[in-house]
Design a protein around this motif. Structure first.
Motif, PDB file in Angstrom:
ATOM      1  N   GLU A  28     -19.851  -2.927  27.322  1.00  0.00           N
ATOM      2  CA  GLU A  28     -18.741  -3.074  28.265  1.00  0.00           C
ATOM      3  C   GLU A  28     -17.585  -3.861  27.665  1.00  0.00           C
ATOM      4  O   GLU A  28     -16.910  -4.625  28.334  1.00  0.00           O
ATOM      5  N   GLY A  29     -17.367  -3.705  26.360  1.00  0.00           N
ATOM      6  CA  GLY A  29     -16.244  -4.341  25.697  1.00  0.00           C
ATOM      7  C   GLY A  29     -16.405  -5.825  25.438  1.00  0.00           C
ATOM      8  O   GLY A  29     -15.449  -6.483  25.064  1.00  0.00           O
ATOM      9  N   GLN A  30     -17.602  -6.379  25.608  1.00  0.00           N
ATOM     10  CA  GLN A  30     -17.802  -7.821  25.460  1.00  0.00           C
ATOM     11  C   GLN A  30     -18.339  -8.220  24.089  1.00  0.00           C
ATOM     12  O   GLN A  30     -18.243  -9.376  23.722  1.00  0.00           O
ATOM     13  N   GLY A  31     -18.899  -7.301  23.338  1.00  0.00           N
ATOM     14  CA  GLY A  31     -19.501  -7.651  22.050  1.00  0.00           C
ATOM     15  C   GLY A  31     -18.547  -7.421  20.888  1.00  0.00           C
ATOM     16  O   GLY A  31     -17.424  -6.947  21.055  1.00  0.00           O
ATOM     17  N   THR A  32     -19.012  -7.796  19.712  1.00  0.00           N
ATOM     18  CA  THR A  32     -18.203  -7.598  18.516  1.00  0.00           C
ATOM     19  C   THR A  32     -18.553  -6.305  17.786  1.00  0.00           C
ATOM     20  O   THR A  32     -17.901  -5.963  16.804  1.00  0.00           O
ATOM     21  N   ARG A  33     -19.578  -5.595  18.270  1.00  0.00           N
ATOM     22  CA  ARG A  33     -19.964  -4.359  17.587  1.00  0.00           C
ATOM     23  C   ARG A  33     -18.884  -3.297  17.676  1.00  0.00           C
ATOM     24  O   ARG A  33     -18.704  -2.513  16.747  1.00  0.00           O
ATOM     25  N   LEU A  34     -18.130  -3.293  18.759  1.00  0.00           N
ATOM     26  CA  LEU A  34     -17.041  -2.332  18.907  1.00  0.00           C
ATOM     27  C   LEU A  34     -15.954  -2.598  17.874  1.00  0.00           C
ATOM     28  O   LEU A  34     -15.429  -1.676  17.248  1.00  0.00           O
ATOM     29  N   VAL A  35     -15.631  -3.862  17.660  1.00  0.00           N
ATOM     30  CA  VAL A  35     -14.616  -4.226  16.667  1.00  0.00           C
ATOM     31  C   VAL A  35     -15.093  -3.863  15.266  1.00  0.00           C
ATOM     32  O   VAL A  35     -14.318  -3.368  14.437  1.00  0.00           O
ATOM     33  N   ASN A  36     -16.376  -4.084  14.993  1.00  0.00           N
ATOM     34  CA  ASN A  36     -16.924  -3.721  13.684  1.00  0.00           C
ATOM     35  C   ASN A  36     -16.876  -2.218  13.461  1.00  0.00           C
ATOM     36  O   ASN A  36     -16.577  -1.758  12.350  1.00  0.00           O
ATOM     37  N   ALA A  37     -17.179  -1.432  14.492  1.00  0.00           N
ATOM     38  CA  ALA A  37     -17.120   0.018  14.370  1.00  0.00           C
ATOM     39  C   ALA A  37     -15.678   0.484  14.133  1.00  0.00           C
ATOM     40  O   ALA A  37     -15.437   1.393  13.336  1.00  0.00           O
ATOM     41  N   LEU A  38     -14.723  -0.143  14.808  1.00  0.00           N
ATOM     42  CA  LEU A  38     -13.318   0.207  14.608  1.00  0.00           C
ATOM     43  C   LEU A  38     -12.873  -0.163  13.193  1.00  0.00           C
ATOM     44  O   LEU A  38     -12.180   0.622  12.530  1.00  0.00           O
ATOM     45  N   THR A  39     -13.272  -1.325  12.714  1.00  0.00           N
ATOM     46  CA  THR A  39     -12.923  -1.748  11.359  1.00  0.00           C
ATOM     47  C   THR A  39     -13.489  -0.781  10.328  1.00  0.00           C
ATOM     48  O   THR A  39     -12.791  -0.377   9.389  1.00  0.00           O
ATOM     49  N   LEU A  40     -14.741  -0.401  10.506  1.00  0.00           N
ATOM     50  CA  LEU A  40     -15.366   0.550   9.591  1.00  0.00           C
ATOM     51  C   LEU A  40     -14.643   1.890   9.630  1.00  0.00           C
ATOM     52  O   LEU A  40     -14.416   2.518   8.591  1.00  0.00           O
ATOM     53  N   ARG A  41     -14.254   2.326  10.813  1.00  0.00           N
ATOM     54  CA  ARG A  41     -13.565   3.608  10.951  1.00  0.00           C
ATOM     55  C   ARG A  41     -12.212   3.580  10.256  1.00  0.00           C
ATOM     56  O   ARG A  41     -11.829   4.541   9.592  1.00  0.00           O
ATOM     57  N   VAL A  42     -11.499   2.483  10.373  1.00  0.00           N
ATOM     58  CA  VAL A  42     -10.198   2.363   9.695  1.00  0.00           C
ATOM     59  C   VAL A  42     -10.378   2.354   8.178  1.00  0.00           C
ATOM     60  O   VAL A  42      -9.617   3.004   7.443  1.00  0.00           O
ATOM     61  N   ILE A  43     -11.388   1.660   7.691  1.00  0.00           N
ATOM     62  CA  ILE A  43     -11.654   1.628   6.252  1.00  0.00           C
ATOM     63  C   ILE A  43     -12.025   3.015   5.739  1.00  0.00           C
ATOM     64  O   ILE A  43     -11.525   3.461   4.695  1.00  0.00           O
ATOM     65  N   LEU A  44     -12.900   3.712   6.458  1.00  0.00           N
ATOM     66  CA  LEU A  44     -13.300   5.056   6.041  1.00  0.00           C
ATOM     67  C   LEU A  44     -12.120   6.018   6.050  1.00  0.00           C
ATOM     68  O   LEU A  44     -11.980   6.857   5.151  1.00  0.00           O
ATOM     69  N   THR A  45     -11.254   5.903   7.050  1.00  0.00           N
ATOM     70  CA  THR A  45     -10.073   6.765   7.107  1.00  0.00           C
ATOM     71  C   THR A  45      -9.127   6.462   5.954  1.00  0.00           C
ATOM     72  O   THR A  45      -8.572   7.382   5.343  1.00  0.00           O
ATOM     73  N   GLY A  46      -8.946   5.192   5.634  1.00  0.00           N
ATOM     74  CA  GLY A  46      -8.111   4.824   4.494  1.00  0.00           C
ATOM     75  C   GLY A  46      -8.656   5.369   3.183  1.00  0.00           C
ATOM     76  O   GLY A  46      -7.899   5.864   2.337  1.00  0.00           O
ATOM     77  N   LEU A  47      -9.970   5.289   3.006  1.00  0.00           N
ATOM     78  CA  LEU A  47     -10.587   5.853   1.806  1.00  0.00           C
ATOM     79  C   LEU A  47     -10.416   7.367   1.742  1.00  0.00           C
ATOM     80  O   LEU A  47     -10.170   7.925   0.668  1.00  0.00           O
ATOM     81  N   THR A  48     -10.540   8.030   2.876  1.00  0.00           N
ATOM     82  CA  THR A  48     -10.367   9.482   2.912  1.00  0.00           C
ATOM     83  C   THR A  48      -8.938   9.863   2.532  1.00  0.00           C
ATOM     84  O   THR A  48      -8.728  10.776   1.726  1.00  0.00           O
ATOM     85  N   VAL A  49      -7.970   9.173   3.098  1.00  0.00           N
ATOM     86  CA  VAL A  49      -6.568   9.459   2.768  1.00  0.00           C
ATOM     87  C   VAL A  49      -6.296   9.173   1.292  1.00  0.00           C
ATOM     88  O   VAL A  49      -5.612   9.945   0.613  1.00  0.00           O
ATOM     89  N   ALA A  50      -6.852   8.082   0.778  1.00  0.00           N
ATOM     90  CA  ALA A  50      -6.666   7.754  -0.639  1.00  0.00           C
ATOM     91  C   ALA A  50      -7.267   8.833  -1.535  1.00  0.00           C
ATOM     92  O   ALA A  50      -6.666   9.217  -2.550  1.00  0.00           O
ATOM     93  N   LEU A  51      -8.440   9.344  -1.178  1.00  0.00           N
ATOM     94  CA  LEU A  51      -9.042  10.418  -1.969  1.00  0.00           C
ATOM     95  C   LEU A  51      -8.220  11.696  -1.895  1.00  0.00           C
ATOM     96  O   LEU A  51      -8.087  12.411  -2.894  1.00  0.00           O
TER      97      LEU A  51
END
Length: 67
Positions: A28-51
């Motif tokens: 319900e938006g109270q934990g940090t797992r959502l932020v970690n998933a968003l951070t991972l998604r941004v990193i993966l997208t950046g790597l994809t664009v770089a490739l």
């Protein structure tokens, strides 16, 4: 090899997207797992664009678009 890496990164990005949705509903938006998933998604997208940029720059990826 480059195309396979791009596909794997895209699949990992989609998996991270759905894990973020799961954490949003479950925590319900109270934990940090959502932020970690968003951070991972941004990193993966950046790597994809770089490739993609590197693949077009090096000539390993070409566009066959008619325009």
């Amino acid at each position: 090899m480059l195309k396979a890496a791009i596909v794997i990164l895209l699949l990992a990005t989609v998996a991270s997207l759905f894990s973020g949705l799961f954490f949003l509903v479950k925590d319900e938006g109270q934990g940090t797992r959502l932020v970690n998933a968003l951070t991972l998604r941004v990193i993966l997208t950046g790597l994809t664009v770089a490739l993609l940029v590197w693949g077009f720059y090096s000539g390993q990826l070409v566009s066959h678009a008619p325009w």
